[in-house]
Design a protein around this motif. Sequence first.
Motif, mmCIF file in Angstrom:
data_model
loop_
_atom_site.group_PDB
_atom_site.id
_atom_site.type_symbol
_atom_site.label_atom_id
_atom_site.label_comp_id
_atom_site.label_asym_id
_atom_site.label_seq_id
_atom_site.Cartn_x
_atom_site.Cartn_y
_atom_site.Cartn_z
ATOM 1 N N PRO A 170 0.831 -1.357 0.115
ATOM 2 C CA PRO A 170 -0.126 -0.033 0.024
ATOM 3 C C PRO A 170 0.915 1.308 0.059
ATOM 4 O O PRO A 170 0.480 2.337 -0.591
ATOM 5 C CB PRO A 170 -0.741 -0.213 1.289
ATOM 6 C CG PRO A 170 -0.744 -1.401 1.668
ATOM 7 C CD PRO A 170 0.453 -2.031 1.121
ATOM 8 N N ILE A 171 2.048 0.968 0.668
ATOM 9 C CA ILE A 171 2.744 2.290 0.874
ATOM 10 C C ILE A 171 3.184 2.837 -0.591
ATOM 11 O O ILE A 171 3.392 3.773 -1.290
ATOM 12 C CB ILE A 171 4.123 2.165 1.642
ATOM 13 C CG1 ILE A 171 3.564 1.834 3.032
ATOM 14 C CG2 ILE A 171 4.928 3.217 1.455
ATOM 15 C CD1 ILE A 171 4.626 1.686 4.034
ATOM 16 N N ILE A 172 3.756 1.622 -1.646
ATOM 17 C CA ILE A 172 4.186 1.971 -2.838
ATOM 18 C C ILE A 172 3.192 2.275 -3.802
ATOM 19 O O ILE A 172 3.491 3.078 -4.655
ATOM 20 C CB ILE A 172 5.106 0.681 -3.267
ATOM 21 C CG1 ILE A 172 6.452 0.420 -2.431
ATOM 22 C CG2 ILE A 172 5.503 0.513 -4.739
ATOM 23 C CD1 ILE A 172 7.056 -0.865 -2.584
ATOM 24 N N ALA A 173 1.727 1.640 -3.567
ATOM 25 C CA ALA A 173 1.084 2.083 -4.407
ATOM 26 C C ALA A 173 0.635 3.216 -4.208
ATOM 27 O O ALA A 173 0.173 4.084 -5.237
ATOM 28 C CB ALA A 173 -0.064 0.988 -4.158
ATOM 29 N N ALA A 174 0.355 3.738 -2.991
ATOM 30 C CA ALA A 174 -0.085 5.062 -2.763
ATOM 31 C C ALA A 174 0.820 6.083 -3.072
ATOM 32 O O ALA A 174 0.515 7.048 -3.879
ATOM 33 C CB ALA A 174 -0.395 5.370 -1.129
ATOM 34 N N LEU A 175 2.059 5.905 -2.967
ATOM 35 C CA LEU A 175 3.045 7.001 -3.477
ATOM 36 C C LEU A 175 3.353 7.102 -5.166
ATOM 37 O O LEU A 175 3.352 8.049 -5.562
ATOM 38 C CB LEU A 175 4.602 6.864 -2.819
ATOM 39 C CG LEU A 175 4.503 6.923 -1.231
ATOM 40 C CD1 LEU A 175 5.853 6.607 -0.510
ATOM 41 C CD2 LEU A 175 4.074 8.422 -0.861
ATOM 42 N N THR A 176 3.110 5.722 -5.528
ATOM 43 C CA THR A 176 3.305 5.433 -7.033
ATOM 44 C C THR A 176 1.723 6.342 -7.520
ATOM 45 O O THR A 176 2.011 7.207 -8.663
ATOM 46 C CB THR A 176 3.115 4.171 -7.558
ATOM 47 O OG1 THR A 176 4.310 3.611 -6.998
ATOM 48 C CG2 THR A 176 3.162 4.233 -8.842
#
Lengths: 243, 230
Positions: free
Chosen positions: B109-115
Amino acid sequence: MSAVHPPLSNLPIAFEDVSVVVGAVTILDRITLCLAPGTPTVLIGPNGSGKTTLLRAAMGLLAPSRGRVAWGGQGIGAPKRRAIVFQRPTMLRRSAAGNIRYALGAARIARADRDARLAELLTLVGLEGLGGRPARRLSGGEQQRLALARALARDPTVLFLDEPTASLDPAATKAFEDVIHAVVARGIKIVMATHDLGAARRLAGEIVMLHRGRVIETGAAADFFDTPQTGEAVKFISGALLV
Amino acid sequence: MPDDLSALQLVLSGDPALLAIVRLSLIVSLSAVLCAAFIGIPVGALIALTRFPGREAIIVALNAMMGLPPVVVGLAIYLALSRSGPLGFWDLLFTPQAMIIAQTVLVAPIIAALTRQTVEDLWVEYRDELAAMDVGALGRVATLVWDARFSLVTALLAGFGRAAAEVGAVIMVGGNIDGFTRTMTTAIALETSKGNLALAVGLGIVLMAIVVAVNAFAWMARRAGERLAG
């Protein structure tokens, strides 16, 4: 430049009673206009007159709220062989050459031809030797010419220019206009929006004057500047504020 | 302090037990970041470039999931992987693979949200140009992810930081088994509770050094890439 051909299958571009309305604001108001093959057409008018919107509709980036735009006599989707240089073009985060390569790829130019096309285009816009430089580190004038090269990579039959020299100094403007003259000489139809009367006098074969979303006057450039037919045109040419 | 000296000696002597723990920690955290990147980058880019009913709610949920409590994730993965759970037949509980799964759930979720945020910002810049060049949907995703690659390094670093520092989930699904599922964070917690502060401090030093080194390397790579690509 062998890569750029002059077929005119996408022309004329006919605006048939076209209106563009956004919310309560009418940006283009029942425009009927024909952009025919031949000398450059320059759209002039004050800010907010609808020049950019008309270009975007002609490019097929914007659907009219009313009426239709027909390319080459057809009302179907926008043809592929058209290109645009925006007032503030966005450079992709790549080298100058990388930007042109991207456009060549997007236009599905055969891989085997891309190196030669790239070299031709860099030379045409005077950026030979700068191909490896990050595009975003080029000067404003160089970026504008790179955007022009990127547009020409599509091998367009019609090229739209939206205030391309608005933020350039005289030297950069001259360099850009020199490239435009070379492009015109190759038979590519230019449709340019500007509120710069000097640029219009230097480049236009035909003038379309817009004001408040309407076409006020059209005609050959020499006739328009020598004997304007409308009060708005007289005011605009004289430098009076047209609001 | 004697403890500090002992810790330093442990680190400098290349203690085999300590190195095994460091090695497993790196394998688990880097594998989790890799798996999470494969999931998070396409999902984030897709959400950035598409419009559909409920999109805003998904963005809010995704942002909220950046703060998922590790123990809750650990519990959920524990229940799923336990013998009576729906994935019990995988027989992965108390293995490094279970730890990777748990950290992937935390990091994705961290990578998805920042992406999503990065790609959406770039899309605003690129929209007109890509539309004018008739670039199709897949081409747009590929272009935006590629051109945002240096910014996405930050997302991966955030994910690595989360994974490397996390203790709650891995201790629940890994079990902190000596020589098999013991990582730096779980070992630090255990050794501290046992009063073996030398090993705990030594692991802490190594963990900090790794996090700083990874960030420094990523920063240098990003600067070099930006200089070349603009």
